[in-house]
Structure formats: structure tokens, C-alpha cells
Design a protein around this motif. Structure first.
Motif, PDB file in Angstrom:
ATOM      1  N   SER A  80       0.820  -1.220   0.000  1.00  0.00           N
ATOM      2  CA  SER A  80       0.000   0.000   0.000  1.00  0.00           C
ATOM      3  C   SER A  80       0.857   1.275   0.000  1.00  0.00           C
ATOM      4  N   ARG A  81       0.208   2.420  -0.003  1.00  0.00           N
ATOM      5  CA  ARG A  81       0.957   3.690  -0.093  1.00  0.00           C
ATOM      6  C   ARG A  81       1.828   3.920   1.139  1.00  0.00           C
ATOM      7  N   ILE A  86       2.968   0.739  -4.088  1.00  0.00           N
ATOM      8  CA  ILE A  86       2.773   0.148  -5.412  1.00  0.00           C
ATOM      9  C   ILE A  86       1.491   0.719  -6.021  1.00  0.00           C
ATOM     10  N   ARG A  87       1.663   1.526  -7.051  1.00  0.00           N
ATOM     11  CA  ARG A  87       0.520   2.230  -7.627  1.00  0.00           C
ATOM     12  C   ARG A  87      -0.447   1.251  -8.293  1.00  0.00           C
ATOM     13  N   PRO A  88      -1.761   1.495  -8.114  1.00  0.00           N
ATOM     14  CA  PRO A  88      -2.772   0.551  -8.611  1.00  0.00           C
ATOM     15  C   PRO A  88      -2.616   0.189 -10.085  1.00  0.00           C
ATOM     16  N   GLU A  89      -2.188   1.135 -10.924  1.00  0.00           N
ATOM     17  CA  GLU A  89      -2.098   0.844 -12.365  1.00  0.00           C
ATOM     18  C   GLU A  89      -0.975  -0.139 -12.701  1.00  0.00           C
ATOM     19  N   TRP A  90      -0.061  -0.372 -11.761  1.00  0.00           N
ATOM     20  CA  TRP A  90       1.037  -1.296 -12.031  1.00  0.00           C
ATOM     21  C   TRP A  90       0.599  -2.757 -12.021  1.00  0.00           C
ATOM     22  N   ALA A 131      -6.232  -2.269  -1.304  1.00  0.00           N
ATOM     23  CA  ALA A 131      -5.721  -1.832   0.005  1.00  0.00           C
ATOM     24  C   ALA A 131      -4.832  -0.599  -0.121  1.00  0.00           C
ATOM     25  N   TYR A 132      -4.619  -0.131  -1.360  1.00  0.00           N
ATOM     26  CA  TYR A 132      -3.687   0.977  -1.601  1.00  0.00           C
ATOM     27  C   TYR A 132      -4.000   2.198  -0.730  1.00  0.00           C
TER      28      TYR A 132
END
Ligand code: HEM
Length: 132
Positions: A80-81, A86-90, A131-132
């Protein structure tokens, strides 16, 4: 995920996951998809990371079969941030790299195999990404 999907996925993974080079090629491909992603692993012990991912993918598959999501929640937290950020688009790049590597290593891989994998992994990936 129905049993038909889970059988396809377990058998496909069994043909790939005992080969160390499967995970070497996965990470080469995944890191090759973005400089930002490569930068996240500069200080990582990749031999250890390959073993952790072998287990992580199994957790995703088991989640699809109704296993408790405790371990995926922990991954959601670490990614998570406030963790690795880890950015969601990855996650789309992650799944594309995984499917390309499965296709490379599984001699019986076909379109139906790819669809079974996508259906099986999407809920677990969604849990981690969410969970980001
Ligand atoms: C660490 C699995 C997606 C970057 C880990 C670990 C596991 C794991 C099991 C080690 C345990 C931990 O540190 O919590 C997964 C799974 C994914 C996924 C199953 C797909 C849903 C991603 C994505 C990225 C990423 C998309 C980057 C864009 C990392 C990093 C670490 C890590 C940077 C820490 C490496 C280190 O210790 O140096 N992942 N991951 N992961 N993951 Fe993921």
C-alpha cells in the motif's frame, strides 16, 4: 472460480513453478515494462524474492478457491501507499508479465488457459490493489 478453472490453473502452474527460470524471466519481463518498476527492486535479494512470489501466486490461486484472505490482506498492507507504495495501475503490468511468462513456459498454454488464469487471479489482485 469454478473447479474447471482451478484445475486448469493448478495444472498450468505446476508445469511452470518448479522451474527457477520461470521466475527469473517473469521479473526480467516485469522490470522491463517500466523504469519505475525496475527501480523498486534495485536493493532486493531477487533469489529470495522469486521464492516469495512463488508462494504469493499460490496464495492468489488458493484465495480463488475460498481460502481465508489473511495472507493477501498482509500483502495489501505491505504494497500500500504506506508500504512499498505500489501504484494501482502497475498491477495490470504485473498480470500481463505473468501471463506472457506462463505462455512461454507452459507447453499446453492456450487461450482458455489465459482466461482461466485471469478469472482466477482477478479477485485476489483486486484485494491487494484495493488496500492501496
Ligand atoms: C514484495 C507478492 C504485485 C513490488 C512482495 C512479496 C510478495 C509479493 C509475496 C514479499 C512479501 C512482502 O514483502 O510483503 C506480490 C503479488 C502481487 C504483487 C502476489 C500481485 C498481486 C507487485 C507489484 C509491484 C510489486 C505490481 C510493483 C509494481 C514489490 C516490491 C516488494 C514486493 C517492491 C518488496 C521487495 C523487497 O523486499 O525489496 N510482493 N506482489 N509487487 N513486491 Fe509484490
Amino acid at each position: 472460480m469454478g473447479n474447471a478453472d482451478s484445475d486448469v490453473v493448478f495444472q498450468s502452474y505446476g508445469r511452470c513453478c518448479n522451474n527457477e527460470y520461470f521466475f527469473v524471466d517473469f521479473y526480467d519481463r516485469f522490470m522491463g515494462s517500466s523504469e519505475e518498476i525496475r527501480a523498486l527492486f534495485v536493493n532486493t535479494d531477487m533469489a529470495a524474492q522469486r521464492h516469495l512470489l512463488r508462494n504469493g501466486i499460490m496464495q492468489l490461486v488458493l484465495h480463488a478457491r475460498g481460502m481465508p484472505d489473511t495472507k493477501l490482506r498482509a500483502l495489501g498492507c505491505s504494497h500500500s501507499r504506506s508500504g512499498y507504495n505500489i501504484r494501482p495501475e502497475w498491477y495490470g503490468l504485473w498480470l500481463d508479465a505473468l501471463l506472457a511468462t506462463l505462455q512461454q513456459y507452459d507447453p499446453y498454454f492456450e487461450d482458455a488457459t489465459a482466461q482461466a488464469w485471469r478469472r482466477a487471479l482477478e479477485p485476489g489482485i483486486e484485494l491487494i490493489r484495493g488496500a492501496y
